[in-house]
Design a protein around this motif. Structure first.
Motif, PDB file in Angstrom:
ATOM      1  N   LEU A  87       0.838  -1.200   0.000  1.00  0.00           N
ATOM      2  CA  LEU A  87       0.000   0.000   0.000  1.00  0.00           C
ATOM      3  C   LEU A  87       0.873   1.251   0.000  1.00  0.00           C
ATOM      4  CD1 LEU A  87      -3.072  -0.014   0.020  1.00  0.00           C
ATOM      5  CD2 LEU A  87      -2.963   0.814   2.347  1.00  0.00           C
ATOM      6  N   GLY A  88       1.954   1.208   0.786  1.00  0.00           N
ATOM      7  CA  GLY A  88       2.873   2.345   0.822  1.00  0.00           C
ATOM      8  C   GLY A  88       3.496   2.610  -0.545  1.00  0.00           C
ATOM      9  N   MET A  89       3.871   1.529  -1.243  1.00  0.00           N
ATOM     10  CA  MET A  89       4.477   1.717  -2.568  1.00  0.00           C
ATOM     11  C   MET A  89       3.482   2.311  -3.546  1.00  0.00           C
ATOM     12  SD  MET A  89       6.488  -1.821  -3.115  1.00  0.00           S
ATOM     13  CE  MET A  89       7.173  -2.651  -1.705  1.00  0.00           C
ATOM     14  N   VAL A  90       2.227   1.807  -3.472  1.00  0.00           N
ATOM     15  CA  VAL A  90       1.221   2.267  -4.428  1.00  0.00           C
ATOM     16  C   VAL A  90       0.817   3.709  -4.128  1.00  0.00           C
ATOM     17  CG1 VAL A  90      -1.146   1.903  -5.218  1.00  0.00           C
ATOM     18  CG2 VAL A  90       0.358  -0.035  -4.869  1.00  0.00           C
ATOM     19  N   LEU A  91       0.699   4.046  -2.843  1.00  0.00           N
ATOM     20  CA  LEU A  91       0.161   5.354  -2.482  1.00  0.00           C
ATOM     21  C   LEU A  91       1.235   6.392  -2.193  1.00  0.00           C
ATOM     22  CD1 LEU A  91      -2.861   4.370  -0.246  1.00  0.00           C
ATOM     23  CD2 LEU A  91      -2.854   5.128  -2.601  1.00  0.00           C
ATOM     24  N   GLY A  92       2.515   5.965  -2.155  1.00  0.00           N
ATOM     25  CA  GLY A  92       3.582   6.894  -1.791  1.00  0.00           C
ATOM     26  C   GLY A  92       3.602   8.154  -2.639  1.00  0.00           C
ATOM     27  N   ALA A  93       3.550   7.962  -3.965  1.00  0.00           N
ATOM     28  CA  ALA A  93       3.637   9.118  -4.857  1.00  0.00           C
ATOM     29  C   ALA A  93       2.446  10.049  -4.637  1.00  0.00           C
ATOM     30  CB  ALA A  93       3.671   8.640  -6.307  1.00  0.00           C
ATOM     31  N   MET A  94       1.259   9.450  -4.476  1.00  0.00           N
ATOM     32  CA  MET A  94       0.047  10.238  -4.275  1.00  0.00           C
ATOM     33  C   MET A  94       0.124  11.010  -2.958  1.00  0.00           C
ATOM     34  SD  MET A  94      -3.618   8.464  -4.528  1.00  0.00           S
ATOM     35  CE  MET A  94      -5.152   9.247  -4.133  1.00  0.00           C
ATOM     36  N   LEU A  95       0.603  10.329  -1.918  1.00  0.00           N
ATOM     37  CA  LEU A  95       0.712  10.971  -0.604  1.00  0.00           C
ATOM     38  C   LEU A  95       1.661  12.157  -0.680  1.00  0.00           C
ATOM     39  CD1 LEU A  95       0.229  10.959   2.470  1.00  0.00           C
ATOM     40  CD2 LEU A  95       2.166   9.424   2.680  1.00  0.00           C
ATOM     41  N   GLU A  96       2.832  11.930  -1.283  1.00  0.00           N
ATOM     42  CA  GLU A  96       3.819  13.002  -1.341  1.00  0.00           C
ATOM     43  C   GLU A  96       3.305  14.182  -2.147  1.00  0.00           C
ATOM     44  OE1 GLU A  96       7.570  12.002  -3.107  1.00  0.00           O
ATOM     45  OE2 GLU A  96       8.469  13.863  -2.387  1.00  0.00           O
ATOM     46  N   GLU A  97       2.696  13.867  -3.304  1.00  0.00           N
ATOM     47  CA  GLU A  97       2.209  14.928  -4.173  1.00  0.00           C
ATOM     48  C   GLU A  97       1.197  15.805  -3.439  1.00  0.00           C
ATOM     49  OE1 GLU A  97       0.683  13.454  -7.942  1.00  0.00           O
ATOM     50  OE2 GLU A  97      -0.627  15.221  -7.917  1.00  0.00           O
ATOM     51  N   HIS A  98       0.220  15.158  -2.784  1.00  0.00           N
ATOM     52  CA  HIS A  98      -0.817  15.944  -2.103  1.00  0.00           C
ATOM     53  C   HIS A  98      -0.269  16.648  -0.868  1.00  0.00           C
ATOM     54  CE1 HIS A  98      -3.847  14.730  -4.832  1.00  0.00           C
ATOM     55  NE2 HIS A  98      -3.732  13.445  -4.545  1.00  0.00           N
ATOM     56  N   PHE A  99       0.687  16.006  -0.210  1.00  0.00           N
ATOM     57  CA  PHE A  99       1.276  16.638   0.972  1.00  0.00           C
ATOM     58  C   PHE A  99       2.059  17.878   0.584  1.00  0.00           C
ATOM     59  CE2 PHE A  99       4.993  16.827   3.930  1.00  0.00           C
ATOM     60  CZ  PHE A  99       4.294  17.315   5.019  1.00  0.00           C
ATOM     61  N   ILE A 100       2.947  17.722  -0.404  1.00  0.00           N
ATOM     62  CA  ILE A 100       3.794  18.857  -0.792  1.00  0.00           C
ATOM     63  C   ILE A 100       2.944  19.980  -1.388  1.00  0.00           C
ATOM     64  CG2 ILE A 100       5.676  19.585  -2.309  1.00  0.00           C
ATOM     65  CD1 ILE A 100       6.685  17.920  -0.023  1.00  0.00           C
ATOM     66  N   SER A 101       1.976  19.631  -2.252  1.00  0.00           N
ATOM     67  CA  SER A 101       1.219  20.732  -2.845  1.00  0.00           C
ATOM     68  C   SER A 101       0.333  21.399  -1.799  1.00  0.00           C
ATOM     69  CB  SER A 101       0.426  20.291  -4.072  1.00  0.00           C
ATOM     70  OG  SER A 101      -0.473  19.293  -3.734  1.00  0.00           O
ATOM     71  N   SER A 102      -0.139  20.636  -0.806  1.00  0.00           N
ATOM     72  CA  SER A 102      -0.895  21.266   0.279  1.00  0.00           C
ATOM     73  C   SER A 102       0.002  22.182   1.104  1.00  0.00           C
ATOM     74  CB  SER A 102      -1.504  20.208   1.204  1.00  0.00           C
ATOM     75  OG  SER A 102      -2.386  19.394   0.493  1.00  0.00           O
ATOM     76  N   MET A 103       1.219  21.716   1.378  1.00  0.00           N
ATOM     77  CA  MET A 103       2.144  22.523   2.171  1.00  0.00           C
ATOM     78  C   MET A 103       2.486  23.816   1.437  1.00  0.00           C
ATOM     79  SD  MET A 103       2.829  21.270   5.095  1.00  0.00           S
ATOM     80  CE  MET A 103       4.411  21.426   5.890  1.00  0.00           C
ATOM     81  N   ILE A 104       2.659  23.712   0.104  1.00  0.00           N
ATOM     82  CA  ILE A 104       2.986  24.915  -0.666  1.00  0.00           C
ATOM     83  C   ILE A 104       1.796  25.872  -0.664  1.00  0.00           C
ATOM     84  CG2 ILE A 104       3.511  25.749  -2.990  1.00  0.00           C
ATOM     85  CD1 ILE A 104       5.192  23.176  -3.356  1.00  0.00           C
ATOM     86  N   MET A 111      17.173  21.810  -1.922  1.00  0.00           N
ATOM     87  CA  MET A 111      17.218  22.580  -3.173  1.00  0.00           C
ATOM     88  C   MET A 111      16.939  24.043  -2.884  1.00  0.00           C
ATOM     89  SD  MET A 111      15.292  20.638  -6.207  1.00  0.00           S
ATOM     90  CE  MET A 111      15.974  20.805  -7.830  1.00  0.00           C
ATOM     91  N   PRO A 112      17.710  24.949  -3.467  1.00  0.00           N
ATOM     92  CA  PRO A 112      17.474  26.369  -3.200  1.00  0.00           C
ATOM     93  C   PRO A 112      16.182  26.843  -3.844  1.00  0.00           C
ATOM     94  CG  PRO A 112      19.162  26.085  -4.886  1.00  0.00           C
ATOM     95  CD  PRO A 112      18.834  24.718  -4.372  1.00  0.00           C
ATOM     96  N   GLY A 113      15.528  27.805  -3.213  1.00  0.00           N
ATOM     97  CA  GLY A 113      14.333  28.400  -3.796  1.00  0.00           C
ATOM     98  C   GLY A 113      13.079  27.583  -3.570  1.00  0.00           C
ATOM     99  N   GLN A 114      13.220  26.385  -3.032  1.00  0.00           N
ATOM    100  CA  GLN A 114      12.026  25.573  -2.785  1.00  0.00           C
ATOM    101  C   GLN A 114      11.930  25.297  -1.299  1.00  0.00           C
ATOM    102  OE1 GLN A 114      11.698  22.017  -5.014  1.00  0.00           O
ATOM    103  NE2 GLN A 114      11.416  23.064  -6.949  1.00  0.00           N
ATOM    104  N   LYS A 115      10.792  25.688  -0.743  1.00  0.00           N
ATOM    105  CA  LYS A 115      10.635  25.514   0.692  1.00  0.00           C
ATOM    106  C   LYS A 115      10.467  24.021   1.019  1.00  0.00           C
ATOM    107  CE  LYS A 115       8.360  28.195   4.269  1.00  0.00           C
ATOM    108  NZ  LYS A 115       7.271  29.173   4.471  1.00  0.00           N
ATOM    109  N   PHE A 116       9.698  23.333   0.150  1.00  0.00           N
ATOM    110  CA  PHE A 116       9.440  21.912   0.407  1.00  0.00           C
ATOM    111  C   PHE A 116      10.008  21.114  -0.752  1.00  0.00           C
ATOM    112  CE2 PHE A 116       6.158  24.461   2.369  1.00  0.00           C
ATOM    113  CZ  PHE A 116       6.381  24.149   3.683  1.00  0.00           C
ATOM    114  N   GLY A 117      11.284  20.846  -0.695  1.00  0.00           N
ATOM    115  CA  GLY A 117      11.990  20.225  -1.806  1.00  0.00           C
ATOM    116  C   GLY A 117      11.907  18.708  -1.770  1.00  0.00           C
TER     117      GLY A 117
END
Lengths: 500, 125
Positions: A435-452, B1-7
């Motif tokens: 499950l971690g392998m399948v969902l890892g990319a999805m988790l990271e993508e949504h986490f990082i874009s939410s954080m941004i 990575m520079p310029g990216q807060k969440f790299g």
């Protein structure tokens, strides 16, 4: 639309594929050590070259048949054919010893069909309704949904949750390999071109679900299979009476099974264990359980087949697999252009209805083919393992090679086969890792874009109403075991644990 | 990575922290003294040879398949596996040959997987 879907299914090619995969599923399910998940992993390379509907149909049919057929060696050998039958193997064997093998097999078949049809009905009703809600989801909601799924995988896994969590983290780590991350930066690639593309999941799954089982089979090659003698007549005799006698048990098993299946990470095997325990708890004659009593077989037999269909609900609507089988299926869906997600009901409605029809068809087909499988059980169980295991292993090699046409896939399969074997032998469940392998990319993508989006403010994860609700629910689920552990150590509540 | 807060290092970093914590917890909780224990099957020569041959055979395929080709490699490892697991020559040979042929034909012809020909390149069909 329904007519178009029917036309897609009732095409001679598709029907042949369904029949072939049904027989494959029955055989794989009936032979101990070959599981329904393994059947799926082995089917994937074959389905690569099929149109979408027959490809998915073959997996749906093979898994439904395999979960039922897992009951067959329980009766004859006291060995579950698939882990989903392990919960009531002793019970079924005790019935055979009492001369009621016929009833045990008949109940396994009839209530598998009922459970499977029940799960399918829920899938057909619930998936489109959930998709309506899911259309409004943003990265925050998806983030919580993935976390909720991953945590239920850890806590529902059989055994120690800490080991489940480690297994999950290792799976997430595997998903981080390669260029395919929000920053497009190569991670853990060591300059290797094969690693830059990320680790391909299909060889890994063939390794973890098929090669690890083969290693286990080879390690146990010296243990003989002893057949219990049973004369099998008409398996349907007395089934009408059982349906009338245990309607609540059937309904309860099917409902719990569908629900467990729909929870990410927990599949047919856990559904069967929980249903069997529930059946015993609410039974009027719990003292009969374990001595060859059919009630638990009915409830758990319905549960494991209904879980199969239930697992497709989150897989289709959110792209979050409900069990190990749908974890593999999601990859196939993407390859076939049936991208899972709420929009699948708009973009691919006809194909989706065709899949629903296949679910119904496969469960109905189980009646005649199941009887045939029961009748030929003795021949199937006499298949010589010293020939069978090598041939399956060669099949695994070709399947892993076929995904990228590269021997690297075979190496990946071997490495993860050994890892999978060692993990299971030491009590680390494999399902959370997958499950971690399948969902890892999805988790990271949504986490990082939410954080941004939130500029690092964690409170933003709770600001949207649905996201907030899901977040609180997730935190509640996560804190239950912590609170329980706290009370157990400070107050010493007797019997606080839940043995599985 | 520079310029990216969440790299790109964020996510693996979080996983690493989780693994360290879990590993520490597991180490604290596990019983002391026993570092490694072996399952029962290590006492059976046939089982040990079998497991070793599975690993060795797969490695051999990875290394040799491109040079030798699918037919010789597959036949060889099938025969070795079957013999080690205890099948007699009389069943091993026909089953290994038929299985190799069937798997090759179904994947090469029906599914169009370019399985390597290797030594038999001249006789490719």
């Amino acid at each position: 639309m329904l007519f178009e879907a029917l036309k897609l299914v009732f095409d001679p090619y598709v029907l042949w594929v369904i029949l072939g995969s049904a027989m494959f599923g029955l055989f794989v399910g009936a032979v101990p050590g070959l599981t329904a998940t393994m059947a799926t992993a082995l089917l994937v390379p074959v389905t690569f070259f099929m149109p979408p509907v027959p490809a998915i149909a073959s997996i749906v049919t093979a898994t439904a048949m395999a979960i039922f057929a897992g009951d067959i060696p329980s009766c004859f050998l006291r060995m579950p054919g698939t882990p989903a039958s392990a919960a009531y193997t002793d019970e079924a064997y005790a019935m055979t010893k009492k001369g009621q093998g016929e009833v045990a097999l008949g109940a396994g078949l009839v209530f598998s069909v009922i459970g499977g049809l029940f799960g399918t009905a829920v899938l057909i009703a619930a998936a489109p309704a959930l998709a309506e809600v899911a259309l409004r989801f943003s990265s925050f909601e998806y983030f919580w949904l993935v976390i909720l799924g991953l945590s239920s995988a850890v806590f529902l896994a059989i055994g120690n949750p800490l080991k489940g969590l480690i297994s999950l983290l290792l799976g997430l780590l595997v998903s981080a390999v390669g260029l395919d991350n929000p920053a497009g930066f190569p991670r853990f690639t060591f300059g290797n071109a094969e690693l830059a593309g990320g680790l391909t999941l299909i060889p890994i799954m063939i390794g973890m679900f098929a090669v690890s089982e083969i290693i286990r089979g080879v390690a146990g090659i010296d243990k003989p299979w002893e057949m219990a003698q049973a004369s099998i007549g008409n398996v349907f005799r007395g089934m009408g009476g059982l349906i009338r006698k245990y309607p609540w048990q059937t309904l309860r098993g099917s409902t719990l099974g569908t629900a467990i299946g729909a929870l990410p990470g927990a599949g047919a095997d856990i559904a069967a264990w929980m249903s069997y325990a529930m059946s015993k708890k609410f039974s009027k004659e719990p003292e009969k359980f374990g001595t060859g009593h059919v009630e638990g077989i009915i409830e758990a037999g319905a549960a494991n087949n209904s879980a199969l269909a239930g697992a497709w609900i989150p897989a289709l609507v959110f792209g979050i697999p409900g069990d190990s089988i749908t974890a593999i299926v999601i990859g196939v869906l993407y390859i076939k252009g049936l991208n899972p997600g709420p929009t699948i009901f708009m973009n691919n409605a006809v194909a989706l209805y065709a899949i629903f029809i296949v679910f119904i068809l496969a469960n109905l087909l189980m009646i005649p083919l199941g009887v045939a499988a029961i009748k030929s059980a003795k021949q199937m169980l006499r298949a010589p393992r010293e020939l069978l295991l090598p041939v399956i292993l060669l099949f695994c090699i070709v399947g892993s090679f076929a995904i990228n046409n590269s021997a690297f896939g075979v190496l990946l399969m071997l490495v993860f086969g050994v890892i999978g074997y060692l993990m299971e032998e030491n009590g680390f469940p494999v399902a959370p890792a997958i499950l971690g392998m399948v969902l890892g990319a999805m988790l990271e993508e949504h986490f990082i874009s939410s954080m941004i989006k939130a500029d690092g403010r964690l409170i933003a994860f709770f600001e949207r109403p649905i996201a907030g609700g899901l977040g609180i629910l997730t935190l509640a689920v996560l804190s239950v075991p912590l609170i329980r552990a706290f009370f157990r150590t400070t107050m010493r509540i007797p019997g606080g644990g839940t043995p599985k | 990575m520079p310029g990216q807060k969440f790299g790109p290092a964020w996510f693996p970093g979080l996983i690493a922290v989780g693994l360290i914590l879990c590993g520490a917890l597991l180490a604290v909780r596990s019983p002391k003294g026993v570092w490694i224990s072996f399952p029962d099957w290590v006492r059976s020569a046939r089982a040990v040879a079998g497991v070793a041959s599975v690993v060795a055979g797969l490695l051999f395929y990875v290394v040799a398949a491109d040079k030798l080709g699918f037919y010789p490699t597959a036949l060889l490892i099938l025969i070795v596996w079957m013999r080690i697991l205890g099948a007699s020559w009389r069943v091993t040979l026909p089953v290994a040959i038929v299985a190799t042929l069937v798997i090759h034909l179904s994947f090469y012809k029906l599914l169009r997987i370019p399985l390597p020909w290797g030594l038999l390149e001249r006789y490719a069909f």
